[in-house]
Design a protein around this motif. Structure first.
Motif, PDB file in Angstrom:
ATOM      1  N   UNK A  58       0.815  -1.214   0.000  1.00 23.62           N
ATOM      2  CA  UNK A  58       0.000   0.000   0.000  1.00 23.62           C
ATOM      3  C   UNK A  58       0.852   1.270   0.000  1.00 23.62           C
ATOM      4  N   UNK A  59       2.141   1.140   0.265  1.00 23.55           N
ATOM      5  CA  UNK A  59       3.015   2.321   0.355  1.00 23.55           C
ATOM      6  C   UNK A  59       3.282   2.968  -1.002  1.00 23.55           C
ATOM      7  N   UNK A  60       3.253   2.173  -2.072  1.00 22.93           N
ATOM      8  CA  UNK A  60       3.524   2.761  -3.390  1.00 22.93           C
ATOM      9  C   UNK A  60       3.751   1.701  -4.452  1.00 22.93           C
ATOM     10  N   UNK A  61       3.894   2.186  -5.675  1.00 15.25           N
ATOM     11  CA  UNK A  61       4.046   1.279  -6.818  1.00 15.25           C
ATOM     12  C   UNK A  61       5.300   0.414  -6.705  1.00 15.25           C
ATOM     13  N   UNK A  62       6.414   1.033  -6.258  1.00 12.77           N
ATOM     14  CA  UNK A  62       7.670   0.288  -6.178  1.00 12.77           C
ATOM     15  C   UNK A  62       7.558  -0.877  -5.196  1.00 12.77           C
ATOM     16  N   UNK A  95      -2.887  -5.135  -9.416  1.00 13.39           N
ATOM     17  CA  UNK A  95      -2.982  -4.780 -10.845  1.00 13.39           C
ATOM     18  C   UNK A  95      -3.473  -5.949 -11.697  1.00 13.39           C
ATOM     19  N   UNK A  96      -4.264  -6.829 -11.084  1.00 13.64           N
ATOM     20  CA  UNK A  96      -4.790  -7.961 -11.851  1.00 13.64           C
ATOM     21  C   UNK A  96      -3.708  -8.902 -12.348  1.00 13.64           C
ATOM     22  N   UNK A  97      -2.646  -9.026 -11.551  1.00 15.39           N
ATOM     23  CA  UNK A  97      -1.509  -9.917 -11.878  1.00 15.39           C
ATOM     24  C   UNK A  97      -0.729  -9.455 -13.112  1.00 15.39           C
TER      25      UNK A  97
END
Length: 1019
Positions: A58-62, A95-97
Motif C-alpha cells: 500500500x506504500x507505493x508502486x515500487x 494490478x490484476x496480476x
C-alpha cells in the motif's frame, strides 16, 4: 582465499550459469525482491505475514512491484512454499496480476532455455494456476508457452512441455473456448506436433493431441477458419489417422457439418495464413537466429551461421519436419525492406536453397517443396503479396547454373502439383500458378521466364512439360531493349548476385561458367537477371496509423506532434516529453512495442547517411548527437541504474532496437561523442543485456557489423573506444578485427597504427594473438597484410607468435610468410625461432627457411651456429625421436634430423657463391661429425657434400694430434681443456693452411683412429 571465487561464481537458483557467465540482471533483481519479502515475513505467522505484505504494497508502486516479484520468484524457486506464496500473491496483488504476466512473458521469450529444471516445472505450474483463476491476459502467456514447444524435437524436455501445456488446455477447456485466437493457435500448434509424435512410445501423447484438435475443429470450426490455407496443409499431413480422416472427408465433401457458414475447402485455400501462425512454430531462439541471418549476414559469408543452425536444430532425423516450418516462416514472415533487398545481405532464396539441399528423406523434400510453392496455388494479386512467391522463383533462377538439379526438381514439382494437388480444383490451381508467374514478371523479379523454362540444362521431357503447361511464358524473349533508368539501379546488384550464386548453398566448389555461353548470350543475360523490386525507388512518407490506436491519448498526441513538425529542435522538445511519460509510474508497458514502431518510422531518416561529421570538432560532434532519438540516450546517461525509470527506458530502447537495429551503433557513437556521456560507455552493456539477444558479445558484434556496412569512417572512429572499454569481447577472437580490416583503406589503416603506437588502442594481447593470426590466414590478401601491420605496431615479442610457422604453407599463405620473413630479419635468432624455422617442410619452391637462415648466417653466425648444433645433436638419435613423436599430442611440432640436414644443405648451396665462414664454425662442424658418426649410409650418400665439410675439419684436427704423439694420451676430459687453443688455431689456419692443402692432390680419405676420439670430444 576461497570466498573470492565463490562470490564471483553465479550461484542463482533460477537460471543455469557457468563460471564465465556474468550474473544475470533479471535474476539479481528477482533475488533482491525475494530478500525484501523474506525480511517482511520472517518469524511471523501466516496471517501476520499477509498483513505485513499488504501494508507494504500500500506504500507505493515500487513496494507493490517488489513484493509481487518476490512472491513470484519464491513460487519458481521454492516448490514447497509455492501454494502459500501464490495465495499471498493473489491477495496482495493490485494490478490484476499484470506485473507477474509481464515477467512470465519476459522469461519465456528471453530466459526459458536457461531456466533450471525446478523453476521450469514451477513456471508451468504457475501458468496452470493463473488459468484456473481466470486471470485476464493468461491466454497470452499460454500462446507464448506454445511458441516454446519446438517442432522436430522429441527430446524429453520438449515432450514434457508439449504434454503439460496440452493438459492445461484440456483441464480448462471452458476457459479456452472463450478465446478465439487461443483456439486457433493451439489447434495450429498441435496439428503440427502430431506429425513428430508417431513413434510407438509417443502414441498416448499423440492420441491426446488428436482428440484435442478434433474437438476444437468440430466445436469451434469458424474460430479455426482464421488460420487460413495452412490449416489445410497441416490437416493433409495427418489425414491418414482414422479420426482425422473422418474430419478430412467432412471438410472435402460435407463442409456444412463443420459450420453452416463454411462453404467449402476453397474458402480456406484462398485465405492467406496470418504471420502470427507461421511465426508461432519457431521458438524465440530460432526466430532470432533466422532474422539475424536475413538482416545482418553478408551473402557469401553465411556458411558458419548455417552450420551452427544445422548443428543446433537440424541434425536429428526428427528435425526433417522442421524445414517446412522454416520455409513457411521465411516466405510468409521475413519480408526484407527494399534497402536490404538491394544490398549484399544474405537473400531469402539462398537460405531456402540450403534448406532444400539438406533434406535427407523424400517425404521431407516433397513437404518442403509444397511449403515453398503453397502460396502460389491460389495466388490472388489483389490479396496476396509478391514477397510470398518471390523466394521460389529466385531459388530456381539462381540455382540453374550451380545446381541445375534443384531447379529441375522444383520446376517439375510446380508442373505436377497443378493436376495432383486436388483434382476438383485443378483449374483454380492452374490459375493461381499463372497469376504468380504473371505477377513475378509484372514486378520485374525476373524480366522473362523463357531462359528458365526453356534452358538447355533441363532435360527434354521437363522442357516439353513446361511448354505444354505454360506456353505463354516459354516464347523466346525479343531482342533486349534495355531500360536505361533501371539499368543503373540494377547493374551493381546483378553483378554481385551472379558472382556469388555459384556457391550459394556451400555444398559445391565454385566453377567458371561456360565462356562461349557468356559470349553468345551476353546481350540477353542482363535482361532476365534479378532486379530489386521496383517499389524500392519510391520514398513514402512515414505511416504510423497502424500503431497510433494502440497508444493512450496523451502519448498519441505527443507522437502526432512529432509527426507534424520537421523542425529538429521542436521534435527534441516533444521527444523529451515522451521520455518523461515513459518514466512515469503509471506508464502502460503494453504500448511500448507500438510506441517503438512509431518512433522507428518517424525517425527513419536519422538512420540514413553518415553519422560522423566531415570535420570532427567538439561543436560538430555535439551537433551530430542532438537528434530527437538521442534524447533517450541522454536520459539514460544522466540517470542512476537503481532509478525505477532506468529499466523502463532501457526496455523502451531495446524495443526500439528490434524495430531499428541501427540504434545499437548509434548508442555507441553517442556514448563516445557526447560530453554528457563521458566515462559512461558501460551503459551499452546494460543495453545489450536488455535486448532480446541478452548477450554483450553477440550484441556488440552485430552492431559493429551494421556500422561496418553503413559507415566505415564511423567504424574507425569507434574502434579505439570499443577495444579499450570491452577488451574481453574484442580481444578474445578475430571477429571484430576481421570486420575492420575487411573495409578500411590504407589511410585508415595508418591512422589505426598511429592510435596503437600512441597507446590509445590495443588490438592484440599475448594470450590470444596467436589464435587470431591463425584465424586471419583464411582472410583476403589486403585484410591479412593490414592485420600484420596492426600486429607489428604493437610491442608484442615475436616469439609469442612464432609457432604460427607450423601452420603456414608456402602456396597458401604467402601474406603471412612475407610479413614474418621481414620481421624475423630484424630479430636476433633464439633457440625457439631456429627450431620453428627448421621445422618447415623442405620444398624446392619454398625459399623461406633458406632465406632467413642465410640472413642470420651473415649477421648472427655465432648464435645461429650454436642453435643449429643444439638442434642437430638433440634430433640425432632417431629411435628416441620416434618415441617422443608417438608420445607427443601435437602433430605440428615434429622436427626431424632429415629436415635439418636438408635445410643446411640448401643453406650451403646458397652460401657457396659468397665468402661466408658459417660452415667453418667449430660448433656446426662438430655437430655434423656427431651426426655422421651415427647416421645410416643412405643419409651419408644423400648429404655427402655436407658431411665432407666435417671430414675436412676431422683432418685438420688429426694433424696436430699426430705431431704430439710423444705426449701421453690424454683423456677426453683433458682434451676438452685443450679445445679453445685448437679452435683459435683453426680460425687462423683454416683460411690459409687448409686452402693450401685443398689445392694439392689428396689421397682418398680413410678413417683414422683419432676420428672416434674427436667425435666423442664433440659430444
Amino acid at each position: 582465499m576461497e570466498p573470492a571465487p565463490a562470490k564471483a561464481k553465479p550461484q542463482g537458483r533460477l537460471l543455469v550459469a557457468t563460471q564465465l557467465d556474468a550474473k544475470d540482471e533479471l535474476e539479481e533483481r528477482l533475488e533482491r525482491c525475494v530478500v525484501i519479502v523474506q525480511a517482511l515475513t520472517n518469524g511471523l505467522s501466516e496471517r501476520e505475514a499477509n498483513d505485513a505484505l499488504t501494508a507494504n504494497v500500500c506504500k507505493g508502486q515500487q513496494q507493490h512491484e517488489e513484493v509481487c516479484l518476490g512472491l513470484f520468484t519464491l513460487v519458481l524457486t521454492e516448490p514447497a512454499q509455492a501454494q502459500r506464496c501464490y495465495r499471498d500473491l493473489t491477495l496482495v496483488n493490485r494490478d490484476g496480476m499484470n506485473i507477474v504476466l509481464v515477467k512470465i512473458n519476459q522469461i519465456l521469450m528471453e530466459k526459458f532455455l536457461k531456466l533450471q529444471d525446478n523453476p521450469r516445472t514451477q513456471l508451468v505450474w504457475l501458468v496452470r494456476e493463473l488459468v484456473k483463476s481466470g486471470v485476464i491476459g493468461a491466454d497470452g502467456v499460454i500462446m507464448t508457452l506454445l511458441k516454446q514447444i519446438a517442432g522436430g524435437d522429441i527430446s524429453a524436455k520438449n515432450l514434457w512441455l508439449a504434454e503439460s501445456v496440452l493438459d492445461i488446455l484440456l483441464e480448462q477447456k471452458e476457459w479456452v473456448l472463450k478465446s478465439g485466437m487461443l483456439i486457433a493457435m493451439s489447434v495450429y500448434t498441435y496439428l503440427r506436433l502430431i506429425v513428430d509424435h508417431g513413434a510407438s512410445n509417443l502414441l498416448p501423447l499423440r492420441q491426446k493431441e488428436v482428440d484435442f484438435c478434433i474437438s476444437m475443429l468440430r466445436e469451434k470450426f469458424m474460430e479455426c477458419l482464421i488460420i487460413g490455407r495452412d490449416l489445410v496443409r497441416l490437416l493433409q499431413n495427418v489425414a491418414r489417422i482414422p479420426e482425422m480422416e473422418l474430419l478430412w472427408r467432412d471438410l472435402l465433401h460435407n463442409p456444412q457439418v463443420l459450420s453452416p457458414q463454411f462453404t467449402g475447402i476453397l474458402q480456406l485455400l484462398t485465405a492467406r495464413t496470418s504471420r502470427k501462425f507461421l511465426a508461432c512454430r519457431l521458438t524465440p531462439d530460432m526466430e532470432t537466429k533466422l532474422l539475424f541471418m536475413t538482416s545482418r549476414v553478408r551473402f557469401g559469408q553465411q556458411k558458419r551461421y548455417q552450420d551452427w543452425f544445422q548443428r543446433q536444430y537440424l541434425s536429428t532425423a526428427e528435425s526433417q519436419s522442421l524445414r517446412c516450418d522454416l520455409i513457411r516462416y521465411i516466405c510468409g514472415v521475413v519480408h526484407p525492406s527494399n534497402e536490404v533487398l538491394s544490398s549484399d545481405i544474405l537473400p531469402r532464396w539462398a537460405i531456402i536453397g540450403w534448406l532444400l539441399t539438406t533434406c535427407t528423406s523424400n517425404v521431407a523434400a516433397s513437404n518442403a517443396k509444397l511449403a515453398l510453392f503453397y502460396d502460389w496455388l491460389f495466388f490472388n494479386p489483389e490479396k496476396d503479396s509478391i514477397m510470398n512467391i518471390e523466394p521460389a522463383i529466385l531459388v530456381m533462377h539462381h540455382s540453374m547454373k550451380p545446381h541445375p538439379a534443384i531447379t529441375a526438381t522444383l520446376l517439375d514439382f510446380m508442373c505436377r502439383i497443378i493436376p495432383h494437388f486436388f483434382p476438383p480444383l485443378e483449374s483454380q490451381v492452374r490459375q493461381g500458378v499463372f497469376n504468380s508467374l504473371n505477377f513475378i514478371m509484372e514486378k520485374r523479379v525476373l524480366a522473362h521466364l523463357a531462359p528458365l523454362f526453356d534452358n538447355p540444362k533441363l532435360d527434354r521431357e521437363l522442357r516439353s512439360m513446361l511448354r505444354e503447361r505454360f506456353p505463354e511464358f516459354c516464347s523466346p524473349p525479343s531482342p533486349p531493349t534495355e531500360v536505361k533508368m533501371e539499368e543503373a539501379v540494377s547493374m551493381e546488384m546483378d553483378n554481385h548476385v551472379l558472382d556469388k550464386e555459384e556457391g550459394c548453398y556451400d555444398h559445391t566448389e565454385a566453377a567458371f561458367s561456360d565462356d562461349e555461353e557468356e559470349v553468345n548470350n551476353k546481350g540477353k543475360k542482363r535482361e532476365f537477371r534479378f532486379h530489386p523490386i521496383k517499389e524500392a525507388v519510391v520514398e513514402e512518407p512515414a505511416d504510423i496509423t497502424p500503431w497510433l490506436d494502440q497508444l493512450d491519448d496523451t502519448m498519441k498526441e505527443k507522437v502526432q506532434q512529432i509527426q507534424k513538425t520537421s523542425d529538429t529542435e521542436t521534435q527534441c522538445e516533444v521527444m523529451q516529453e515522451v521520455v518523461d511519460l515513459i518514466m512515469e509510474d503509471d506508464f502502460d508497458t503494453e504500448q511500448m512495442s507500438a510506441l517503438a514502431s512509431c518512433l522507428a518510422e518517424l525517425f527513419k531518416d536519422h538512420f540514413r547517411g553518415e553519422v560522423l561529421p566531415e570535420e570532427i570538432t567538439e561543436e560538430s560532434l555535439e551537433e551530430s548527437v542532438s537528434k530527437p532519438v538521442c534524447l533517450i540516450f541522454r536520459n539514460l546517461v544522466t540517470m542512476q541504474e537503481d532509478n525505477s525509470g532506468f529499466s523502463v527506458l532501457l526496455d523502451m530502447l531495446a524495443e526500439l532496437y528490434q524495430k531499428q537495429p541501427k540504434i545499437g551503433y548509434h548508442l555507441l557513437y553517442y556514448l563516445k561523442a557526447s560530453k554528457a556521456a563521458n566515462g559512461k560507455m558501460m551503459l551499452y552493456e546494460s543495453f545489450a543485456q536488455a535486448t532480446a539477444l541478452g548477450d554483450l558479445h553477440t550484441c556488440l558484434m552485430m552492431d559493429m557489423k551494421a556500422c561496418q556496412e553503413d559507415d566505415v569512417r564511423l567504424l574507425c572512429y569507434l574502434t579505439p573506444s570499443i577495444y579499450s572499454e570491452f577488451p574481453d569481447e574484442t580481444l578474445r577472437s578475430g571477429e571484430l578485427l576481421n570486420m575492420i580490416v575487411a573495409v578500411i583503406d590504407s589511410m585508415q589503416l595508418q591512422e589505426l597504427m598511429c592510435h596503437v603506437m600512441m597507446g590509445n588502442l590495443v588490438m592484440f594481447r599475448k594470450d590470444s594473438v596467436l589464435n587470431i593470426l591463425i584465424q586471419s590466414l583464411e582472410w583476403e590478401t589486403f585484410e591479412q597484410y593490414s592485420t600484420w601491420q596492426l600486429f607489428l605496431a604493437h610491442s608484442i615479442p615475436l616469439e609469442t607468435i612464432i609457432p604460427i610457422l607450423q601452420h603456414l604453407k608456402y602456396k597458401e599463405h604467402p601474406e603471412a610468410l612475407s610479413c614474418l620473413l621481414l620481421q624475423l630479419r630484424r630479430e636476433k635468432p633464439s633457440e625457439e625461432m631456429v627450431k620453428m624455422v627448421l621445422s618447415r617442410p623442405c620444398h624446392p619452391e619454398d625459399q623461406f627457411t633458406t632465406s632467413i637462415l642465410r640472413h642470420w648466417a651473415s649477421k648472427y653466425d655465432d648464435s645461429l651456429g650454436e642453435h643449429i648444433k643444439a638442434q642437430l645433436i638433440k634430433n640425432n638419435n632417431q629411435p628416441r625421436k620416434r618415441q617422443s613423436l608417438r608420445s607427443s599430442s601435437s602433430k605440428l611440432a615434429q622436427l626431424t634430423l632429415e629436415q635439418i640436414l636438408e635445410h643446411l644443405d640448401n643453406l650451403r648451396l646458397s652460401l657457396s657463391n659468397m665468402k661466408n665462414n658459417f660452415f667453418t664454425q667449430t660448433p656446426i662442424l662438430q655437430a655434423l661429425q656427431h651426426v655422421q658418426a651415427s647416421c645410416d649410409e643412405a643419409h651419408k650418400m644423400r648429404f655427402s657434400d655436407l658431411f665432407a665439410l666435417a671430414e675436412e675439419y676431422e683432418d685438420s684436427q688429426a694433424k696436430p694430434l699426430k705431431s704430439r704423439r710423444k705426449a701421453p694420451a690424454s683423456s677426453p676430459r683433458s682434451r676438452k681443456g685443450v679445445a679453445p687453443p685448437t679452435n683459435n688455431e683453426e680460425e687462423s689456419a683454416s683460411s690459409s693452411a687448409s686452402e693450401e692443402e685443398d689445392s694439392k692432390p689428396k689421397a682418398p680419405k680413410r678413417k683414422r683412429k683419432g676420428s672416434s676420439a674427436v667425435g666423442s670430444d664433440s659430444d
